[in-house]
Enzyme design. Structure first.
Site, PDB file in Angstrom:
ATOM      1  N   HIS A  15       0.753  -1.385  -0.120  1.00  0.00           N
ATOM      2  CA  HIS A  15      -0.312   0.115  -0.161  1.00  0.00           C
ATOM      3  C   HIS A  15       0.616   0.952   0.008  1.00  0.00           C
ATOM      4  O   HIS A  15       1.750   1.125   0.403  1.00  0.00           O
ATOM      5  CB  HIS A  15      -1.151  -0.029   0.989  1.00  0.00           C
ATOM      6  CG  HIS A  15      -0.545  -0.339   2.314  1.00  0.00           C
ATOM      7  ND1 HIS A  15       0.373   1.362   3.291  1.00  0.00           N
ATOM      8  CD2 HIS A  15       0.407  -0.932   3.207  1.00  0.00           C
ATOM      9  CE1 HIS A  15       0.742   0.472   4.223  1.00  0.00           C
ATOM     10  NE2 HIS A  15       1.133  -0.463   4.340  1.00  0.00           N
ATOM     11  N   GLU A  89      -1.837  -6.889   7.552  1.00  0.00           N
ATOM     12  CA  GLU A  89      -0.022  -6.798   8.389  1.00  0.00           C
ATOM     13  C   GLU A  89      -0.285  -7.670   9.415  1.00  0.00           C
ATOM     14  O   GLU A  89      -1.951  -8.371   9.757  1.00  0.00           O
ATOM     15  CB  GLU A  89      -0.053  -5.642   8.797  1.00  0.00           C
ATOM     16  CG  GLU A  89       1.460  -5.190   8.713  1.00  0.00           C
ATOM     17  CD  GLU A  89       2.481  -6.044   8.240  1.00  0.00           C
ATOM     18  OE1 GLU A  89       2.750  -6.505   7.689  1.00  0.00           O
ATOM     19  OE2 GLU A  89       3.074  -4.998   7.722  1.00  0.00           O
TER      20      GLU A  89
END
Length: 211
Positions: A15, A89
């Protein structure tokens, strides 16, 4: 030599940058938005991916920073985004929101696992992430390119597990810059590769400059 028309590819895109990235704070699964620079990075990466590859599908972590990044790829390619929480994550528990100095001050060291602090172990992350990538890999047809939008730490751990590498190899991989990507290429669309390695790491940490 790769048969480009028939290649089966998976592109793992980190990202764009967030405010916490810029401040050096551990995000984990805290749901942080992209910073303005992150939006610019995502737009540039999406354009590069859209003009370089014939993207057929997009799969993303369900956290906001990845969804925002994936939205630029969707806009560029005309593809919809499927969400998979396995691509999140690592959960860093009590360390989320802290920078390295604060973590050292609180815990006395950089923990090898976040489990004792309400988070996850890296093997847990590697297992769930690689399972998600394996599901993608099983469904990639010849000529398809799938973009997987996720997070730096999880990508490194998950790719190593997916490729069958020993966990110690992860430490030799440089951190992925925001909005850079990894290219995985199926061996059956390349010549001279051993059958026991169905996928290979073709490129690492490729990025696109902000215009």
């Amino acid at each position: 030599m790769v048969d480009s028309a028939q290649a089966r590819r998976i592109l793992l895109l980190r990202h764009g940058v967030t405010g916490w990235n810029a401040d050096g704070r551990y995000q984990g699964q805290t749901d942080i938005e992209l910073a303005e620079t992150g939006h610019q990075q995502a737009k540039a990466a999406a354009h590069a991916l859209g003009t370089t590859y014939a993207v057929t599908r997009i799969v993303s972590s369900d956290l906001m920073r990845t969804q925002q990044t994936a939205a630029y790829v969707a806009e560029e390619t005309g593809r919809e985004v499927a969400l998979d929480p396995r691509l999140r994550e690592v959960c860093a528990g009590e360390a989320e929101g802290l920078n390295r100095a604060q973590i050292l001050d609180r815990f006395g060291e950089m923990p090898a696992s976040w489990e004792p602090y309400g988070g996850e172990s890296w093997p847990t992350v590697a297992a769930r992430f690689s399972a998600a990538v394996n599901d993608v890999a099983q469904s990639v047809a010849p000529g398809e390119t799938v973009v997987v939008v996720a997070h730096g730490g999880a990508i490194r751990q998950g790719v190593a597990a997916f490729l069958g590498w020993d966990a110690s190899v992860v430490a030799t991989l440089a951190p992925l810059p925001n909005c850079s990507w990894i290219e995985l290429l199926a061996s059956d669309t390349a010549h001279g590769l051993i059958p026991s390695a169905p996928w290979r790491l073709a490129t690492y940490a490729t990025g696109a400059p902000i215009s």
